[in-house]
Design a protein around this motif. Structure first.
Motif, short mmCIF file in Angstrom:
data_model
loop_
_atom_site.label_atom_id
_atom_site.label_comp_id
_atom_site.label_asym_id
_atom_site.label_seq_id
_atom_site.Cartn_x
_atom_site.Cartn_y
_atom_site.Cartn_z
N PRO A 1 13.75 4.84 -16.29
CA PRO A 1 12.62 5.64 -15.79
C PRO A 1 11.44 5.57 -16.75
O PRO A 1 11.62 5.53 -17.97
N VAL A 2 10.25 5.56 -16.19
CA VAL A 2 9.04 5.61 -17.00
C VAL A 2 8.88 7.04 -17.52
O VAL A 2 9.19 8.01 -16.82
N SER A 3 8.43 7.18 -18.74
CA SER A 3 8.19 8.50 -19.31
C SER A 3 7.08 9.21 -18.52
O SER A 3 6.13 8.59 -18.06
N VAL A 4 7.23 10.53 -18.39
CA VAL A 4 6.21 11.33 -17.71
C VAL A 4 4.85 11.13 -18.36
O VAL A 4 3.81 11.12 -17.68
N ASP A 5 4.83 10.93 -19.67
CA ASP A 5 3.57 10.76 -20.40
C ASP A 5 2.85 9.47 -20.00
O ASP A 5 1.64 9.35 -20.24
N TRP B 1 0.83 -1.20 0.00
CA TRP B 1 0.00 0.00 0.00
C TRP B 1 0.87 1.26 0.00
O TRP B 1 1.11 1.88 1.02
N GLY B 2 1.34 1.61 -1.18
CA GLY B 2 2.16 2.80 -1.35
C GLY B 2 2.26 3.15 -2.82
O GLY B 2 1.81 2.41 -3.69
N GLU B 3 2.88 4.28 -3.10
CA GLU B 3 3.04 4.69 -4.49
C GLU B 3 4.05 3.79 -5.19
O GLU B 3 5.17 3.62 -4.70
N PRO B 4 3.70 3.21 -6.35
CA PRO B 4 4.68 2.42 -7.10
C PRO B 4 5.80 3.33 -7.63
O PRO B 4 5.56 4.48 -7.99
N PHE B 5 7.01 2.79 -7.66
CA PHE B 5 8.11 3.54 -8.25
C PHE B 5 7.96 3.55 -9.77
O PHE B 5 7.71 2.49 -10.37
N PRO B 6 8.14 4.69 -10.43
CA PRO B 6 7.99 4.76 -11.89
C PRO B 6 9.27 4.37 -12.62
O PRO B 6 9.81 5.14 -13.43
N VAL B 7 9.78 3.17 -12.30
CA VAL B 7 11.00 2.67 -12.95
C VAL B 7 10.84 1.18 -13.24
O VAL B 7 9.98 0.51 -12.67
N MET B 8 11.69 0.72 -14.16
CA MET B 8 11.74 -0.71 -14.48
C MET B 8 13.18 -1.09 -14.75
O MET B 8 14.04 -0.23 -14.93
N TYR B 9 13.43 -2.42 -14.81
CA TYR B 9 14.77 -2.93 -15.01
C TYR B 9 14.75 -3.93 -16.17
O TYR B 9 14.06 -4.95 -16.09
N PRO B 10 15.47 -3.64 -17.28
CA PRO B 10 15.49 -4.58 -18.41
C PRO B 10 16.15 -5.89 -18.00
O PRO B 10 17.15 -5.89 -17.27
N LEU B 11 15.59 -7.00 -18.45
CA LEU B 11 16.14 -8.32 -18.09
C LEU B 11 17.54 -8.51 -18.64
O LEU B 11 18.33 -9.27 -18.09
N SER B 12 17.86 -7.78 -19.73
CA SER B 12 19.19 -7.89 -20.31
C SER B 12 20.25 -7.28 -19.41
O SER B 12 21.43 -7.64 -19.50
N ASP B 13 19.85 -6.34 -18.55
CA ASP B 13 20.78 -5.70 -17.61
C ASP B 13 19.99 -5.22 -16.40
O ASP B 13 19.63 -4.05 -16.30
N PRO B 14 19.69 -6.15 -15.46
CA PRO B 14 18.84 -5.79 -14.32
C PRO B 14 19.40 -4.67 -13.44
O PRO B 14 18.65 -4.10 -12.62
N SER B 15 20.68 -4.34 -13.59
CA SER B 15 21.25 -3.26 -12.78
C SER B 15 20.93 -1.89 -13.37
O SER B 15 21.15 -0.87 -12.71
N LYS B 16 20.39 -1.87 -14.57
CA LYS B 16 20.10 -0.61 -15.25
C LYS B 16 18.71 -0.13 -14.87
O LYS B 16 17.74 -0.88 -14.93
N VAL B 17 18.60 1.12 -14.48
CA VAL B 17 17.32 1.72 -14.11
C VAL B 17 16.74 2.45 -15.32
O VAL B 17 17.38 3.34 -15.88
#
Length: 997
Positions: free
Chosen positions: A550-554, A532-548
């Motif tokens: 960001p989700v586009s503002v749109d 129960w909180g705000e989801p973070f607007p980021v994802m991690y590609p499976l090809s490089d899980p250490s890479k952040v």
């Protein structure tokens, strides 16, 4: 009124709800109120059904009687728990709450419709998290204060914004949902409705069209947007750090949320655990957060708490070469006392220091060190640093690592210890030990160091010598260095400040250190392993899980998935990790290019959520522009309404919400979103309201007799030889005790007095914090039912100064209720008031009241303002009828910020039924010349006892004063037939007539 876009099985997480006109007592499904009043001249019965909270009326030809004795009806309400009939507050409050809602009386217009040439006043409460328990009487205290201020400034011609909303995400709401086994969306919606109903029943002048909740997707879209700005500026980052892990809550807690090793919410044990977490670089703003405190009109105690939490300290980093290293590895420490470098006899590292297990611990000491580190992980930072009383009493602890380092100037070999009072997140996670000049180091040397650690005196007071120093000697000023030379450095004879500078420069020149500013403040741990909180607007590609990525503002907002699995996992994995369909996603084209990844490639969402504090960091901005879909706040709106002019809430948020909100505001200032450096110009902390005084007697179980409380508390802890305690408590009622001097004593006629009891017996009288376990919680709904919302509002302001801790007293509510009933009766009867010219004394009484209420309301001395209105009503009650309508109408304006319902109805009746609200009528002005008088109130004493009070001329002579006094009927009762022996006359102050006995 807002409506959220997030729903769970058709139930909005927070949903707008129409105002309930009247609240019935839970214990009664239906009750009837006799009424005979009102601008519409309605006569009949008001019938309420608690299951629908709707009011219905039935006409009647009879005219039910209202008690002319407010005292008796009020007391009956208290004794029987029924509704007072002192005046018809139930109908009045329902009527005007409905009027305000229908006419949107307190709606603050949009910026395009606001006259921005007028001054503004933005008044804000720290918005509540909607718990299942609803409001308690502590909540309305601060809310009433802000409501009085808001109504006062409206009447003074200001544009006022006074909004309300809900801090609905986070641990409180989720814990309640888990305890009740219902989804947080459902419980939050239900709790918000209850809170809103309760607030509306108290007549607060909130602009409900600005209502918002942190759970509304239209709101947290902008919370996520702020996070993206932090990420872009390098102020948000991921790191594996030792965190405060709470197994019971199933989440990580910020340092500020851990108290004495327990979670702030629920009091659950907290341990240290390394985890990958999102962090915010609040430390980048440490200096600005400190410097700008000076500009704020805040309580000095809160500012000092923030200064201490930020903890800026100047000193030096010092590098000690490892004796066992072939690679010139050096253990670096931070110190604020480089002038004591030659007094170092050991070094300590934190249990979480990265070198501890790999480079410092020898095999011979490994088992002992591992056990020590494990024990330290179960302690809070406060416990470790001696902030906890039990920890302070125990003194510092530590364990030898087996390692040694070399002194950077003398080359001396120094032992290295692991000590939990050293924090891994502060400075370098290591400190140098100087037993002669640091109290904790001195205790450590005696308790842990033993023969491995020496004590070397290297500074002494000016004008003395090292032989005269009493250890530990910890002064920093007025000192001289001694025994301090070696390795090309000699500071002997230098004063403290000069010595510190010389040592720092020498270390820097030789590659063993440098000057440094350090902070106690740590970066903000900004992730929770909860649902129960705000989801973070980021994802991690499976090809490089250490890479952040960001989700586009749109593509904002990123909403939570619907799921039945919201309970914490207990192993550190967030509940969202089980929502595989939601977690698995692909990199959208809108995000791919900026992140340097391929659009459409598989990715996973972040499964931790933001902490509760995220949404509350900026809500004051959104209140000003709640419906803007393009921007979080329009620049024109922000420039007019910000900063908040008055912010009211508890001191418990000093190092949490208030610090976090200031940090985010400064980031937004740097981004050009806001034009002010600080969000809240003036802060006021309301005091706590304690439960009613509890009377406790202590009984010796052997004799059955009452004993003194000091003795009683002692024998309660002693055994009686049969496995029981020597003493027991007996709860007593107010009728069992009487006040004598500064204490309470058992009454002689109390039925609890045992035969043979030696009297008097002192009784313990204490007020405690309200809690369910003590059974002393006061439900505001019950008070409103018995005495009305105006009585509750007035009482909470009359209890004492707003900022003080106060003790609840139901008899006190009855007192202010009687005052309102007296004010009501000023207009009862066909000849109660009329268009008559006020007398000079009536005008004077009114203007005295206007002056006091105006000045006291401006200064938030609400209790004193109420006292002034009580004095006026006492005067007005004695006036001949008809009373001047103009004077009573002005009084209704003074009363309206404090008791708005009755004031509206009084003004309505005075205007012959005109139902227009007085909320925006001009605040009365006083005339100093009308307050001045040629008369003085003389207490007239006979043989030292006051027998009359007479208004006499300022210039009256002694003979004239005596003649006036002797003409008074009451004075004559005590002087007739007696000889006047002496007259004591003090012009303008007192007259005392001494007569024969």
């Amino acid at each position: 009124m807002f409506t959220t876009t997030y729903s769970y099985k058709g139930v909005s997480s927070v949903q707008g709800m129409s105002m309930k006109n009247i609240h019935a007592s839970r214990s009664s499904s239906r009750w009837r109120i006799p009424v005979r009043f009102g601008c519409s001249r309605f006569q009949g019965n008001l019938q309420l059904n608690s299951t629908t909270s709707r009011a219905t009326t039935t006409e009647t030809t009879s005219q039910p009687e209202t008690s002319s004795d407010a005292s008796s009806s009020s007391s009956a309400a208290a004794n029987g728990g029924g509704q007072s009939q002192a005046y018809p507050f139930g109908f009045v409050e329902s009527k005007w709450q409905k009027y305000w809602a229908q006419n949107k009386t307190f709606r603050t217009p949009d910026i395009t419709k606001v006259d921005t040439s007028k001054p503004k006043h933005y008044v804000l409460d720290m918005f509540p998290y909607p718990s299942g328990a609803g409001l308690h009487v502590g909540h309305p205290e601060g809310y009433t204060a802000t409501d009085i201020t808001s109504r006062f400034y409206r009447m003074r011609g200001y544009n006022v914004m006074h909004p309300m909303g809900w801090d609905a995400f986070g641990l409180p709401a989720e814990q309640y949902a888990i305890q009740t086994g219902t989804h947080p969306a459902v419980t939050t919606a239900k709790n918000v409705e209850r809170f809103r109903d309760q607030l509306q029943s108290l007549g607060f002048s909130y602009d409900w069209e600005r209502e918002l909740a942190t759970t509304d997707a239209k709101y947290f879209k902008w919370t996520q947007w702020i996070f993206l700005q932090l990420l872009e500026k390098g102020l948000a980052y991921r790191a594996e750090v030792p965190v405060n892990w709470c197994p019971a809550l199933g989440t990580v807690l910020a340092n500020e949320e851990v108290i004495d090793g327990l979670s702030e919410r629920g009091g659950h044990p907290v341990v240290k655990k390394p985890m990958m977490q999102w962090m915010l670089r609040i430390t980048e703003y440490a200096d600005r957060l400190l410097e700008d405190l000076d500009e704020l009109d805040w309580p000095e105690g809160v500012k000092e708490m923030q200064r201490n939490w930020i903890g800026r300290s100047e000193g030096a980093s010092v590098s000690f070469p490892l004796s066992s290293s072939d690679d010139d590895e050096r253990l670096t420490v931070f110190t604020t006392r480089p002038d004591t470098l030659f007094g170092v006899t050991f070094v300590c590292v934190a249990p979480e220091h990265p070198w501890l297990m790999d480079k410092l611990v020898t095999e011979a000491e490994r088992e002992a060190v591992e056990a020590y580190v494990e024990a330290a992980s179960r302690k809070s930072d406060r416990e470790r640093t001696g902030g906890d009383s039990s920890a302070a009493a125990a003194g510092p602890s530590g364990v030898f690592t087996g390692a040694y380092v070399e002194h950077p100037t003398t080359g001396e070999s120094l032992p290295v210890f692991c000590a939990d009072y050293v924090l891994g997140g502060y400075g370098e996670g290591a400190v140098m030990g100087v037993p002669a000049h640091d109290e904790r180091d001195f205790e450590f040397q005696k308790k842990v160091g033993g023969d491995r650690v020496g004590v070397r005196v290297v500074v002494h007071p000016k004008g003395s010598s090292v032989e005269d120093v009493e250890l530990p000697f910890c002064d920093k000023d007025g000192i001289v260095a001694a025994n301090s030379s070696g390795g090309g450095l000699d500071i002997n004879g230098m004063a403290g400040g000069k010595a510190r500078k010389a040592v720092t420069e020498h270390l820097a020149e030789n590659g063993f250190g440098e000057a440094r500013v350090n902070y106690r403040l740590r970066d903000w741990l900004f992730a929770r392993q909860r649902y129960w909180g705000e989801p973070f607007p980021v994802m991690y590609p499976l090809s490089d899980p250490s890479k952040v990525v960001p989700v586009s503002v749109d593509d904002l907002p990123i909403t939570l998935p619907e799921t039945e699995t919201f309970q914490p996992t207990g192993d550190g994995k967030p509940p969202l990790s089980a929502c595989e369909e939601w977690v698995r996603t692909t990199v959208p084209e809108s995000s791919a290019a900026a992140a340097g990844v391929t659009a459409g490639e598989p990715a996973e969402r972040e499964t931790s959520t933001m902490p509760q504090w995220a949404g509350s960091c900026w809500y004051y901005l959104r209140f000003a522009d709640p419906s803007n879909d393009r921007l979080m706040i329009d620049p024109e709106v922000e420039k007019y309404w910000l900063p908040v002019d008055l912010y009211v809430g508890g001191t418990e948020h000093a190092t949490l919400h208030l610090l976090y909100a200031r940090f985010w505001h400064k980031v937004l200032y740097d981004l050009g979103v806001v034009s002010t450096k600080e969000p809240f110009r003036k802060l006021v902390n309301q005091g706590m309201i304690l439960g009613e005084v509890e009377f406790t007697g202590y009984v010796d179980t052997a004799s059955g007799m009452f004993v003194d409380p000091n003795v009683g508390e002692q024998i309660m802890t002693e055994e009686d030889g049969a496995g029981g305690a020597r003493g027991r408590e007996m709860k007593l009622s107010e009728d069992d005790v009487e006040k004598k001097g500064d204490g309470y004593y058992l009454r002689d006629d109390s039925p609890h007095v045992p035969e043979g009891q030696s009297m008097p017996v002192k009784i313990s009288a204490r007020a405690h914090k309200m809690s369910k376990s003590r059974g002393n919680v006061i439900n505001p709904d019950d008070v409103v039912f018995q005495y009305g919302a105006d009585s509750l509002r007035l009482y909470e302001m009359f209890m004492g100064p707003l900022r003080d801790t106060k003790v609840w007293s139901t008899s006190g509510v009855e007192g202010v209720h009687r005052f309102l009933a007296r004010a009501w009766r000023l207009m009862e009867g066909d000849e109660a008031f009329g268009d008559v010219e006020p007398t000079e004394e009536q005008v004077r009484s009114l203007h005295i009241c206007i002056k006091k209420v105006t000045e006291m309301t401006e200064g938030m001395a609400y209790n004193t303002a109420i006292s002034a209105m009580m004095e006026f009503v006492n005067d007005a009650t004695k006036w001949e009828q008809p009373r001047p309508k103009s004077v009573l109408h002005t009084f209704s304006l003074l009363l309206s910020p404090y008791a708005p319902h009755i004031a509206e109805e009084m003004a309505c009746r005075l205007r012959g039924g005109d139902e227009a609200s007085i909320a925006y009528e001009e605040w009365p002005a006083y005339d100093e010349s009308l307050i001045e008088t040629n008369e003085v109130l003389y207490p007239v004493q006979v043989n030292g006892k006051v027998r009359a009070k007479l208004m006499l001329s300022k210039d009256i002579t002694e003979d004239e004063a005596v003649a006036s006094a002797m003409a008074d009927e009451n004075v004559q009762k005590f002087t007739d037939g007696k000889e006047v022996k002496k007259v004591i006359f003090r012009s303008g102050k007192i007259l005392n007539i001494v007569v024969s006995k």
